[in-house]
Structure formats: structure tokens, C-alpha cells
Design an enzyme around this catalytic site. Structure first.
Site, PDB file in Angstrom:
ATOM      1  N   VAL A 290      34.064  11.417 -16.031  1.00 41.64           N
ATOM      2  CA  VAL A 290      34.115  13.325 -16.134  1.00 41.64           C
ATOM      3  C   VAL A 290      33.898  13.946 -14.816  1.00 41.64           C
ATOM      4  O   VAL A 290      34.065  14.739 -14.212  1.00 41.64           O
ATOM      5  CB  VAL A 290      33.075  13.721 -16.898  1.00 41.64           C
ATOM      6  CG1 VAL A 290      33.231  13.578 -18.567  1.00 41.64           C
ATOM      7  CG2 VAL A 290      32.004  14.056 -17.221  1.00 41.64           C
TER       8      VAL A 290
ATOM      9  N   HIS B 226      37.096  11.798 -21.824  1.00 42.69           N
ATOM     10  CA  HIS B 226      36.006  12.902 -22.127  1.00 42.69           C
ATOM     11  C   HIS B 226      36.223  14.121 -21.680  1.00 42.69           C
ATOM     12  O   HIS B 226      34.375  14.312 -21.444  1.00 42.69           O
ATOM     13  CB  HIS B 226      34.571  11.746 -21.551  1.00 42.69           C
ATOM     14  CG  HIS B 226      34.071  10.507 -22.509  1.00 42.69           C
ATOM     15  ND1 HIS B 226      33.871   9.128 -22.069  1.00 42.69           N
ATOM     16  CD2 HIS B 226      34.724  10.038 -23.910  1.00 42.69           C
ATOM     17  CE1 HIS B 226      33.618   8.552 -22.325  1.00 42.69           C
ATOM     18  NE2 HIS B 226      33.663   8.911 -23.801  1.00 42.69           N
TER      19      HIS B 226
ATOM     20  N   SER C 103      29.500  -0.141 -20.107  1.00 43.03           N
ATOM     21  CA  SER C 103      28.350  -0.246 -20.524  1.00 43.03           C
ATOM     22  C   SER C 103      28.408  -0.928 -21.592  1.00 43.03           C
ATOM     23  O   SER C 103      28.567  -1.888 -22.656  1.00 43.03           O
ATOM     24  CB  SER C 103      26.793  -0.040 -20.408  1.00 43.03           C
ATOM     25  OG  SER C 103      27.030   1.404 -20.938  1.00 43.03           O
TER      26      SER C 103
END
Ligand code: BV8
Ligand code: ZN
Length: 246
Positions: free
Chosen positions: A104, A120, A190
Site C-alpha cells: 500500500v 490492498h 511470505s
């Protein structure tokens, strides 16, 4: 050494038309943006999962806005790094290129990426809880609590919080690109947060895409992908562009 594997990815890219790249916090780490799950990912002992939720904002909008002000202040002076710029170069060389980012921080846009899908949302946009309008806002700090200039309603960060579903139009567009991907790069994530963490598998399963993970360390998804290359995004991606070059 990464560069043999990077050369292999470059060959795949040169032989393909459609490439999808998914990035996470790891691509902004070398710009100085703390990752979410790294040791620098905490703020006053809160985790992102504690604060980036509608419940947390409803319970304590001041605390959540303080956290976003901390992040906005930290991110504002930061610049894109060679990893972001390499993706801008890659985009110029591939007919059908899609960049999807979980970040973001706005650094892909700042680097010159034409139309990154910010799945996002972005920390530089706010949205009114009342009239639903969204506005670009780069004030650092933003006044707490910020009010909508159109209707006076309470403003929230225009990002997707945990427990909130993504914009269906955006999600639909992403799946369309994944389903025709010939090569996919999964960079600096991740692979914990859904639905982003499923995109590499979707590209592999539905489009038979060649999927390469570029990450400082291996992840739980590494065994699923065709290649898992350990290294810094800011080093691996420029190498990739050099091999793809002309
Ligand atoms: C949804 C915006 C469904 C906010 C973010 C149980 C309870 C409640 C929910 C869930 C649950 N189980 C699963 C869920 C769903 C939940 C979820 O996935 N939770 C996780 C924690 C298990 N997901 C959601 O809620 C999503 N919505 O599923 O809706 C739904 C459906 C219908 C109706 C209602 C609901 C929405 C998720 C979006 C959350 N918002 N960000 C903000 O940022 O303010 S996510 C946040 O994490 C960031 O966007 C970040 O990008 C993202 C993912 O993290 P990573 O990018 O991967 O970053 P991380 O630090 O984890 O890893 C960095 C990686 O980089 C590491 O691997 C590291 O090795 C590597 N690295 C570091 N340096 C480098 C590097 N690599 C290369 N080079 C380097 N230099
Ligand atoms: Zn309003």
C-alpha cells in the site's frame, strides 16, 4: 548462484507473451519500508493483524490513525529501489504484463509502473465512511480524526483490512490475468495473507504457468514453484532485466 536460475527465468520470459508479477512487502524493504513479519514489523508491540481491521478502527479510530500516521511519515521520504525500477523496464519489454501488488506504499507507481493493481489499496488514499467518496491525501501527519471535505463524515484509510473482502472487480481482473499467465514471478512475499498467497498456485494450476519465487529466504510455498531463487529483489530483478534486455 541466483544468476543461473535468473537466466532460466529470463529465457522463459523471452519465450512468452503474458507475464504476471505479484509483489509483497519484500520488494519495498530495500527502500526502507518495514516488512510486516520481519523483526521491524511491529509498532508499539502491535501487529498489523491487530490494527488493520474494521473492529480495531471501530473500537479505537484514533489509535489506528496514529499507526497510519506513523507509517505515512515513515514512507513519505522513501524512494523506489532498483527492484521497483526493474519491473518498470520489464513491463516495457513484455506485450502482456500485469503487476499485482499487496503493498500500500505506492512505490510501484512512484517508480513509473503504468498501471499496478494495488489489491490492498493505498495508504495515500482515504475513504469516507458516510458518503463512500475516496480522496487522495498525502498530508503527513493527517489531522486526527480526519473528516470528509464533502460531507463531514469520518475518513478511513482506503486500504483492505483483515476480514474485509477485496473489491470483486479487482479480484476478477486478477484471476483473468492469472488464467492466461505463461510466466509468473512471486516477489518478496511470505505467502501468508490470502487471497494473494493463492495466486501463484492458481497460475500454475489453471494456466500451467512457469512460476518463480524471488525472496530473501525460502517460504512454505517454495516447493510448489518451478524455481525458488533466494536473494534481494533489488539485486535479482535488475539481473533479470539484463538477461531479458533487448
Ligand atoms: C479476505 C493492507 C475474505 C492493510 C493488508 C482468520 C481470521 C480472519 C481472517 C483470516 C483468517 N485466516 C485467513 C484469513 C483471511 C485473511 C488472512 O489471510 N489472514 C492471514 C494473517 C492468515 N485475509 C483477509 O482478511 C483478506 N480478506 O480474505 O476476505 C472475505 C471474503 C468474503 C467476505 C469477507 C471476507 C484481506 C487481507 C488484506 C489485509 N491487508 N494490507 C495495510 O497494509 O495497512 S495485508 C498486509 O500483509 C500487507 O498488504 C502486506 O503486503 C501483506 C502480506 O505480507 P507480505 O507482503 O508477504 O509481507 P511479509 O512481511 O509477510 O513478508 C515479506 C517477505 O519479503 C518475506 O518473505 C521476506 O523473506 C521477504 N523479503 C524481505 N526483504 C526482501 C525480501 N524479499 C526479497 N528482497 C528483499 N529485500
Ligand atoms: Zn463524505
Amino acid at each position: 548462484m541466483g544468476n543461473e536460475a535468473i537466466r532460466q527465468v529470463a529465457e522463459k520470459i523471452k519465450a512468452s507473451n503474458s507475464v504476471v508479477v505479484l509483489t509483497g512487502a519484500g520488494i519495498s524493504q530495500e527502500s526502507g519500508v518495514p516488512t510486516f513479519r520481519g523483526k521491524d514489523g511491529l509498532w508499539k508491540d502491535f501487529r498489523a493483524e491487530d490494527l488493520a481491521t474494521p473492529e480495531a478502527f471501530h473500537r479505537d479510530p484514533v489509535l489506528v490513525w496514529e499507526w497510519y500516521n506513523w507509517r505515512r511519515g515513515l514512507i513519505k521520504p522513501l524512494k523506489p529501489n532498483p527492484g521497483h525500477y526493474a519491473l518498470v523496464e520489464l513491463e516495457k519489454r513484455i506485450p502482456d504484463f500485469t503487476l499485482v501488488t499487496q503493498n500500500v506504499d505506492g512505490l510501484h507507481r512512484a517508480a513509473g509502473s503504468k498501471d499496478p493493481i494495488e489489491m490492498h489499496g493505498t495508504i495515500w488514499r482515504v475513504r469516507c465512511l458516510e458518503c463512500k467518496r475516496s480522496f487522495e491525501n498525502r498530508e503527513v501527519p493527517i489531522k486526527i480524526l480526519p473528516e470528509c471535505e464533502a460531507c463531514g463524515g469520518l475518513l478511513r484509510p482506503d486500504v483492505v483490512w483483515f476480514g474485509e473482502s477485496l473489491d470483486t472487480k479487482i479480484l476478477h481482473a486478477i484471476y483473468t490475468y492469472l488464467q492466461r499467465a505463461e510466466v509468473m514471478l512471486v516477489v518478496g512475499t511470505s505467502a501468508i495473507v490470502q487471497p494473494a498467497a493463492s495466486f501463484g498456485i492458481v497460475a500454475k494450476r489453471t494456466a500451467g504457468a512457469f512460476v518463480a519465487e524471488l525472496n530473501r529466504s525460502r517460504t512454505h510455498q517454495s516447493p510448489v514453484f518451478d524455481l525458488s531463487i533466494q536473494g534481494k529483489a533489488g539485486e535479482l530483478l535488475p539481473q533479470l532485466v539484463d538477461y531479458v534486455r533487448p
